[in-house]
Write an enzyme that holds these catalytic residues in place. Structure first.
Site: not given
Ligand code: URA
Length: 434
Positions: A82, A161, A168, A183, A187
């Site tokens: 990620h 999220d 946000r 966040s 995931k």
């Protein structure tokens, strides 16, 4: 329990307990807590922060609002990567097939781009027919069959999220380290991979700008993963200047294809090799990063990594002729070179300005749901530290509206600073947290 008391406690600098966090997240996911209270909560966290324990509890509470993918019994170990997001960051398109070709299954769900930060989803969507909406069953079957999945993030994964991130985004609360960490990890944990490499981008075009903030975010991400029994490391990588040459969806896909064929820019290739090495080490199929590097070189040189990318595109319904002949991929109608106006050493190429210019050209979204033009973008021919001569090309802009070229030129000339004296190149990485 009342949502307002939880907001007040956080507003006044208190530490929330697990029950309070779970109550708030569950209520928000189930629509019993309205957006205005969640926005207020996010702002209280933005100003007062969270302890690592609160952040971990927020993460797990969000993970539990949706599906949890269980990979046990599907593959022995699956890895995921990620990136916190950057400009020109097409690393996944290279690393995922490389790692899979080295024998380690990769199951990855990616998001769309938002603002000046691109998303893997939009890049892969440049290939006609390529599906990013696999069901969980399809995800698991494909992971088992070909050891590689690159699909879109489903709305069923950590839905709290998804809702909170959208809030946000419009309430000025994106740049909060505990909110970013929870966040991202909510995931990642839901998607099931047992080992995760996190690429924390730091600099002008990253979510965090200083190395100190990047280290803090990386430390939190890794500790949340460890507490959930996942292996994880985080790399701190530069995002002051764009990564590689290409910025823009189909242009980036072309560059990734080049790397898979053993061509392409050396710095981007090196970045991919480092990320892929960490995945192979973490996944336990090599003993160290030296062995990983040699396995990766072989996967690239033998064409195995490229073949795996083709297998992926075919498995997900994409028209493989577009990657076999990348000249078929979308490319904007108008292009223009932007040249240096004087001689000097490049001191700065502001990644954020380059990313924002791609959004302006139509290659990104100003807000969720905006359409994307896959064929526009920018090639950045120079790096910080390079010497340029007067008249030498720094950028090539691709636009579908000719009149946008003029404004893009103004933006991009403002993104570059030259120096009379020698400038050191920027490092690719600033460190690692494990
Ligand atoms: N990416 C995410 O998924 N969440 C954030 O908060 C920031 C970047």
């Amino acid at each position: 329990m009342r949502a307002v008391d939880i907001i007040i406690k956080k507003r006044d600098g208190g530490e929330l307990n697990r029950e309070e966090i779970q109550f708030f997240v569950k209520g928000f996911a189930e629509d019993t807590i309205p957006d205005y209270q969640a926005a207020s909560f996010a702002m209280a966290v933005f100003f007062n922060g969270m302890t690592p324990r609160e952040t971990a509890d927020l993460t797990y509470a969000m993970t539990e609002t949706g599906d949890l993918i269980d990979l046990h019994g599907v593959v022995d170990i699956a890895v995921d990567k990620h990136s916190t997001g950057g400009v020109g960051d097409k690393t996944t398109l290279v690393v995922a097939p490389v790692v899979s070709a080295c024998g380690l299954p990769v199951g990855k769900m990616s998001g769309r781009g938002l603002g000046f930060v691109g998303g893997t989803w939009d890049k892969m969507e440049s290939i006609p027919g390529y599906r990013l909406d696999l069901t969980t069953e399809e995800f698991l079957n494909q992971l088992k069959d070909i050891g590689l999945v690159l699909t879109g993030q489903t709305a069923d994964l950590a839905p709290a999220d998804g809702k909170l991130y959208a809030l946000r985004d419009v309430t000025g609360t994106v740049k909060s380290i505990p909110l970013i960490a929870s966040s991202v990890m909510s995931k990642k944990l839901a998607a099931g991979a047992q080992a995760i490499v996190l690429d924390v981008k730091c600099g002008l075009g990253g979510l965090v700008e200083t190395i100190g903030e990047a280290r803090k975010l990386a430390t939190l991400l890794v500790s949340i993963a460890h507490q959930a029994d996942r292996k994880a490391i985080a790399l701190l990588s530069d995002m002051n200047q764009p990564l590689g040459i290409a910025v823009g969806n189909a242009l980036e896909l072309r560059e990734a294809i080049d790397i898979l064929h053993g061509r392409g820019p050396g710095d981007f290739r090196e970045h991919c090799i480092v990320v892929a090495s960490q995945l192979l080490v973490l996944g336990g199929i090599v003993k160290d990063s030296d062995e990983a590097r040699s396995v990766i070189q072989k996967a690239l040189e033998s064409g195995k990594a490229w073949q795996r990318f083709r297998d992926l595109v075919i498995a997900q319904g994409g028209d493989v002729t577009y990657i076999d002949h990348p000249e078929k991929l979308p490319l904007a109608d108008y292009s223009e070179d932007i040249d240096a106006k004087s001689v000097g050493f490049i001191k700065k190429i502001d990644a954020r300005v380059v990313g924002e210019t791609v959004v302006f050209l139509g290659g990104g979204r100003a807000k969720k749901g905006d359409p994307i033009d896959h064929g526009v973008g920018i090639l950045v021919h120079k790096n910080v530290g390079d010497r340029v001569e007067n008249g030498e090309t720094i950028f090539t802009v691709y636009a579908n509206q000719e009149e946008k070229l003029v404004q893009a030129r103004t933006h991009l000339l403002g993104a570059v600073e030259l120096s009379d004296s020698v400038v050191d190149p920027l490092p690719l990485f600033y460190g690692m947290v494990q």
